[in-house]
Motif scaffolding. Structure first.
Motif, mmCIF file in Angstrom:
data_model
loop_
_atom_site.group_PDB
_atom_site.id
_atom_site.type_symbol
_atom_site.label_atom_id
_atom_site.label_comp_id
_atom_site.label_asym_id
_atom_site.label_seq_id
_atom_site.Cartn_x
_atom_site.Cartn_y
_atom_site.Cartn_z
ATOM 1 N N LEU A 121 0.788 -1.049 0.028
ATOM 2 C CA LEU A 121 0.027 0.038 0.079
ATOM 3 C C LEU A 121 0.921 1.218 0.131
ATOM 4 N N ALA A 125 1.166 3.712 -3.148
ATOM 5 C CA ALA A 125 0.716 5.287 -2.873
ATOM 6 C C ALA A 125 1.897 6.142 -3.351
ATOM 7 N N THR A 136 -4.037 9.922 -3.678
ATOM 8 C CA THR A 136 -4.172 8.552 -2.977
ATOM 9 C C THR A 136 -5.434 8.310 -2.082
ATOM 10 N N ARG A 137 -6.598 8.835 -2.702
ATOM 11 C CA ARG A 137 -7.699 8.900 -2.095
ATOM 12 C C ARG A 137 -8.765 7.905 -3.357
ATOM 13 N N PHE A 141 -7.872 3.606 -5.564
ATOM 14 C CA PHE A 141 -6.604 3.491 -4.899
ATOM 15 C C PHE A 141 -6.512 2.475 -3.975
ATOM 16 N N TYR A 142 -7.871 2.057 -3.308
ATOM 17 C CA TYR A 142 -7.753 1.027 -2.252
ATOM 18 C C TYR A 142 -8.283 -0.263 -2.671
ATOM 19 N N PHE A 145 -5.647 -3.278 -2.662
ATOM 20 C CA PHE A 145 -5.540 -3.437 -1.375
ATOM 21 C C PHE A 145 -6.596 -4.364 -0.695
ATOM 22 N N LEU A 146 -7.855 -3.706 -0.884
ATOM 23 C CA LEU A 146 -9.036 -4.745 -0.540
ATOM 24 C C LEU A 146 -9.297 -5.855 -1.093
#
Length: 200
Positions: A121, A125, A136-137, A141-142, A145-146
């Motif tokens: 992560l 970023a 990084t929002r 972006f996530y 990772f999720l």
């Protein structure tokens, strides 16, 4: 966790030899390693607490204090699991006899895979900000990772549903956790896939 009983340790080594296993006796050196590393982790805890307390200070803010704290927590999980898996402490009469809970969930999933997830992560970023000039929002972006966290959870739940005989079980006579060979192979493959996830 006290000093190892030399008689019991000798019995463990002899019992393991009868089963064609190599087992080292636990000594005061193992206890010294645990105490020394615990002292290092305590110093790290103080540094992480200082970093979080002063997280608005620009030089610290640029390091990502929350991610660094998450990395510290994951490395503590890894250390706790290593105490059990590497046989540095007596397991009998403690929570360390829960081989799947400590050795698998705490060490592998929360420790090793957690470190991989946090490093990935942070690297992602930095790539987003400096190489792609993107924020990084947001979900975009996530999302990787999720997806990785979901894979960890699915793997952990499926592995926990297996019988202890074909996954990880506590062997009272040897005071160790025994991992079934195919189960151990799946763990190594999952960890290597995690490392590749970080590398990409």
């Amino acid at each position: 966790m006290g000093f190892p009983d030399a008689t019991f340790e000798q019995q463990r080594v002899e019992a393991a030899a009868l089963l064609n296993m190599r087992l080292d006796a636990r000594t005061r050196g193992d206890l010294a390693v645990i105490v020394l590393l615990a002292a290092v982790y305590f110093i790290d805890l103080v540094a992480v607490a200082f970093m979080l307390w002063n997280r608005k200070y620009p030089p610290l803010k640029s390091k990502g204090p929350v991610l660094m704290a998450a990395l510290f927590v994951c490395s503590v999980f890894w250390f706790i699991g290593d105490i059990q898996v590497n046989g540095h402490a007596q397991l009998a009469g403690s929570a360390l006899t829960d081989c799947r809970g400590i050795g698998f969930w705490v060490r592998v999933l929360l420790g090793i895979c957690g470190v991989c997830a946090v490093v990935a992560l942070r690297s992602y970023a930095l790539h987003q900000v400096f190489a792609l000039n993107l924020p990084t929002r947001g979900l975009r972006f996530y999302l990787p990772f999720l997806v990785y966290v979901a894979c960890i959870l699915v793997y952990g739940i499926v592995a926990s549903a297996l019988s202890p005989r074909v996954s990880a079980e506590y062997v009272r006579a040897l005071d160790i956790c025994r991992l079934d060979e195919p189960f151990k192979i799946t763990i190594f493959v999952f960890v290597w896939v995690s490392c590749l996830f970080v590398a990409l």
